[in-house]
Write an enzyme that holds these catalytic residues in place. Sequence first.
Site, PDB file in Angstrom:
ATOM      1  N   SER A 110       0.817  -1.208   0.000  1.00 34.55           N
ATOM      2  CA  SER A 110       0.000   0.000   0.000  1.00 34.55           C
ATOM      3  C   SER A 110       0.855   1.264   0.000  1.00 34.55           C
ATOM      4  O   SER A 110       1.960   1.295   0.551  1.00 34.55           O
ATOM      5  CB  SER A 110      -0.903   0.006   1.238  1.00 34.55           C
ATOM      6  OG  SER A 110      -1.591   1.228   1.365  1.00 34.55           O
ATOM      7  N   ARG A 168     -15.805   5.038   9.323  1.00 37.55           N
ATOM      8  CA  ARG A 168     -15.110   3.979  10.073  1.00 37.55           C
ATOM      9  C   ARG A 168     -15.217   4.194  11.585  1.00 37.55           C
ATOM     10  O   ARG A 168     -14.233   4.357  12.298  1.00 37.55           O
ATOM     11  CB  ARG A 168     -13.665   3.859   9.623  1.00 37.55           C
ATOM     12  CG  ARG A 168     -13.532   3.516   8.145  1.00 37.55           C
ATOM     13  CD  ARG A 168     -12.134   3.140   7.755  1.00 37.55           C
ATOM     14  NE  ARG A 168     -12.007   3.127   6.296  1.00 37.55           N
ATOM     15  CZ  ARG A 168     -10.872   2.983   5.639  1.00 37.55           C
ATOM     16  NH1 ARG A 168      -9.747   2.817   6.315  1.00 37.55           N
ATOM     17  NH2 ARG A 168     -10.852   2.985   4.327  1.00 37.55           N
ATOM     18  N   HIS A 282     -13.929  -2.451  -1.262  1.00 41.16           N
ATOM     19  CA  HIS A 282     -13.024  -2.093  -0.166  1.00 41.16           C
ATOM     20  C   HIS A 282     -13.365  -2.881   1.094  1.00 41.16           C
ATOM     21  O   HIS A 282     -13.156  -2.405   2.214  1.00 41.16           O
ATOM     22  CB  HIS A 282     -13.083  -0.582   0.096  1.00 41.16           C
ATOM     23  CG  HIS A 282     -11.754   0.022   0.443  1.00 41.16           C
ATOM     24  ND1 HIS A 282     -10.819   0.388  -0.502  1.00 41.16           N
ATOM     25  CD2 HIS A 282     -11.194   0.305   1.634  1.00 41.16           C
ATOM     26  CE1 HIS A 282      -9.758   0.881   0.097  1.00 41.16           C
ATOM     27  NE2 HIS A 282      -9.957   0.834   1.404  1.00 41.16           N
ATOM     28  N   ARG A 285     -15.141  -1.220   3.941  1.00 41.63           N
ATOM     29  CA  ARG A 285     -14.476  -0.181   4.730  1.00 41.63           C
ATOM     30  C   ARG A 285     -14.791   1.237   4.257  1.00 41.63           C
ATOM     31  O   ARG A 285     -14.474   2.195   4.959  1.00 41.63           O
ATOM     32  CB  ARG A 285     -12.953  -0.395   4.691  1.00 41.63           C
ATOM     33  CG  ARG A 285     -12.513  -1.634   5.427  1.00 41.63           C
ATOM     34  CD  ARG A 285     -11.050  -1.957   5.182  1.00 41.63           C
ATOM     35  NE  ARG A 285     -10.131  -0.969   5.713  1.00 41.63           N
ATOM     36  CZ  ARG A 285      -9.769  -0.878   6.991  1.00 41.63           C
ATOM     37  NH1 ARG A 285     -10.301  -1.709   7.886  1.00 41.63           N
ATOM     38  NH2 ARG A 285      -8.901   0.025   7.393  1.00 41.63           N
TER      39      ARG A 285
END
Length: 382
Positions: A110, A168, A282, A285
Amino acid sequence: MDLNSKYPAISDLRSKARKRIPHFAWEYLDSATGDESTLHRNRSALDAIQFVPRGLRGEIKPQLATEFLGKTYSAPFGIAPVGMSGLMWPGAEKTLAGFAANAKIPYGMSTVATTTPEDVAPYLGDMGWFQMYPPRDEAIRNDMIKRVKDAGFTTLVVTIDVPAQSRRERQIRGGLVQPPRLTPRILAQVAGCPEWALRTALNGKPRMKMIETYGKAVMESVASLPSNNHVGYLLRTAPDHSYVKLLRDAWDGPLIVKGVMCPDDAAPLQGLGVDAVWVSNHAGRQFSGSPAAIDMLPAVKAATDLPIIFDSGIEGGLDILRALALGADFVMMGRAWHYALGAIGAKGPAHLYDMLVDDLTSNMIQIAATHLSDLPDLLHKY
């Protein structure tokens, strides 16, 4: 007791990892957004996909080696990029990259990793994929591409499904901020995970080292940010078709667009020179109102001739087979590899790999599938 007896399933690794990873880091890894309904829809939709067991086919010897984007991988799955990977288990990026190189599966790093492309380069072999959160600044984008190429990454993955930070809520409640701060609450959680604490002390405080290269001035202007709104968001942009074309012109290896859920988004990508489409929500998320990624896979497949990668909700070999049967050419997993690291450290990735290969093999024998290409014809259609 051997590892297979103690941890025969990913759920066993998850349970053990939860006890060995501090709560604030666990919430970063394990949570989705909103009421986590997308995460649950991913699971329910995968469970609804069934195969019909078949007998009287003689001895079946499944073949798992997979050709994808000009490389041969030992299996049809790889390690998806996970932000702040080294927060979940110290040194995770280097451990996973080295394992992937030996196992001959792709390793995705990432942009918001806790190490730099240069530091992970010696471990990559030719299995490195770099996942880019698209920088707004042209100079940063060009420098990032050069660093990644010089470090030996062969494939560039641009993520398009994070145009803004998500809520989140579980992650926020966990108390993590960026850059990390050792509050009394965080220290208490660290004290309860002594091996994590010792390894973190040896590796250094987990930080987004590559992003900090470019965001130093920004970071100096803020005391701290919640972990769902870190400095990486301040540097990135929401890409459009012209941005993808810029990346295509700058990158001479395979280019993958990740985070495609809409068939209309997939259709133009081949004309832009993209090499593969990555279907993903995702893993729940980013947007709590999303359909299950597996439910969108057939429609995306029908909209493009490009190869398809899939992630979101994969929890074992049977799920990998489900995704391949519905049109994926390759499958990536993120959380599971970190459960494995958190549960048993450096031995975790090899154990998980063996578990997945055994699960794939066993299930393919049950449905009399010798080749992965057989799978679409073996779905329950009666």
